[in-house]
Design a protein around this motif. Structure first.
Motif, short mmCIF file in Angstrom:
data_model
loop_
_atom_site.label_atom_id
_atom_site.label_comp_id
_atom_site.label_asym_id
_atom_site.label_seq_id
_atom_site.Cartn_x
_atom_site.Cartn_y
_atom_site.Cartn_z
N ARG A 177 0.85 -1.20 0.00
CA ARG A 177 0.00 0.00 0.00
C ARG A 177 0.88 1.25 0.00
N ARG A 178 0.26 2.40 -0.18
CA ARG A 178 1.01 3.65 -0.26
C ARG A 178 1.17 4.34 1.09
N ASP A 191 -6.19 2.31 1.38
CA ASP A 191 -4.77 2.30 1.04
C ASP A 191 -3.87 2.57 2.24
N TYR A 229 4.48 7.75 3.70
CA TYR A 229 3.93 7.56 2.36
C TYR A 229 5.02 7.00 1.46
N LYS A 230 4.63 6.09 0.57
CA LYS A 230 5.58 5.52 -0.39
C LYS A 230 5.11 5.82 -1.80
N ASP A 231 6.00 6.38 -2.61
CA ASP A 231 5.60 6.76 -3.97
C ASP A 231 5.87 5.62 -4.95
N ASP A 232 5.60 5.88 -6.24
CA ASP A 232 5.74 4.84 -7.26
C ASP A 232 7.17 4.35 -7.40
N ALA A 233 8.12 5.21 -7.08
CA ALA A 233 9.53 4.83 -7.18
C ALA A 233 10.01 4.02 -5.98
N GLY A 234 9.14 3.87 -4.97
CA GLY A 234 9.52 3.13 -3.77
C GLY A 234 10.16 3.98 -2.70
N ASP A 235 10.24 5.30 -2.94
CA ASP A 235 10.79 6.19 -1.93
C ASP A 235 9.78 6.40 -0.81
#
Length: 261
Positions: A76-77, A115, A189-195
């Motif tokens: 999840r994000r 989420d 929070y985690k973004d699409d890049a995994g950061d």
């Protein structure tokens, strides 16, 4: 724990007509709506806060093996962490943090739909955490940060040097604090890049956001009923350590207690 008899709990309060009650209730309703609007406005301001990228690598012990902070999101994000006071060497987790954690499994029936992953993190070794989790009957994920700086970095663990100075940095202010462990809630929070980004933390009475039972008590005539206690949550026990409430404890005809009275 001595439980007072029902007679001593009588609430003395004005009694009025239904029309008078309705008029007073409508006045209070207006104030409650003001509070709701303020709550919504602050929530928008909270979401608008800038974020901080988490560059430090944290590794946690879990029942599935070592996991990084990014892996705790479980796909999840959004990640909501309960900082649970349970230090290495403690026999059991903090009773007030346990009061908070009693609400987690119910919330986890719904939070994934928005989420959000909710879990607890403590410094105690995983074996101690798991033993206590099994005792309490909880199902939520509980990770161990044993050996890492995670708890200290996010403001809920204090070094011996910090404690000996008489003041620690807790709840965004330098203040005396009686323990090396403290409660808190942190959000990531985690973004699409995994950061991974740290978006929010709250401490002190702010953790009441996770205490749904307190919100219910606030609706009742006696409220939290904590006046005169040594401290606000003095009455709280681990849920398997409560004695029977007065109505439950009263013996009934034919019961063992009644027979031997």
């Amino acid at each position: 724990m001595n439980i007072p008899v029902a007679e001593s709990n009588t609430v003395h309060h004005p009694v009025v007509s239904r029309d008078r009650w309705l008029a007073e209730r409508k006045k209070l309703l207006a104030r409650e709506k003001e509070l709701t609007c303020l709550h919504d406005r602050i929530a928008r301001e909270r979401r608008a806060l800038p974020w901080v990228r988490v560059d430090k690598q944290y590794v946690f012990d879990t029942l599935e093996g070592p996991r990084t902070l990014a892996e705790l999101f479980e796909g999840r994000r959004q990640l909501l962490v309960q900082h649970f006071m349970f230090a290495p060497g403690w026999e059991q987790g903090c009773k007030s943090c346990s009061f908070m954690a009693d609400h987690n499994d119910g919330a986890n029936l719904h939070l994934p739909q928005r989420d959000v992953t909710l879990l607890a993190v403590s410094r105690a070794p995983l074996a101690d955490i798991e033993r206590f989790r099994q005792r309490m009957g909880w199902k939520f994920t509980w990770a161990s940060s044993h050996g890492s700086d995670f708890n200290h970095d996010f403001g809920v663990n204090f070094s011996q040097d910090e404690m000996s100075s008489g003041k620690v940095d807790y709840n965004y202010v330098m203040q005396p604090f009686p323990h090396e462990e403290a409660p808190g809630i942190s959000v990531f929070y985690k973004d699409d890049a995994g950061d991974v980004f740290h978006t929010y933390s709250r401490y002190g009475r702010g953790v009441e956001a996770m205490m749904h039972a307190y919100a219910l008590l606030d609706l009742t005539p006696k409220g939290r009923d904590e006046d005169g206690l040594g401290y606000g949550m003095e009455w709280v026990r681990h849920h398997d350590r409560y004695e029977l409430a007065p109505a439950e404890a009263a013996p009934t005809a034919g019961s063992c207690c009644a027979e031997h009275a």
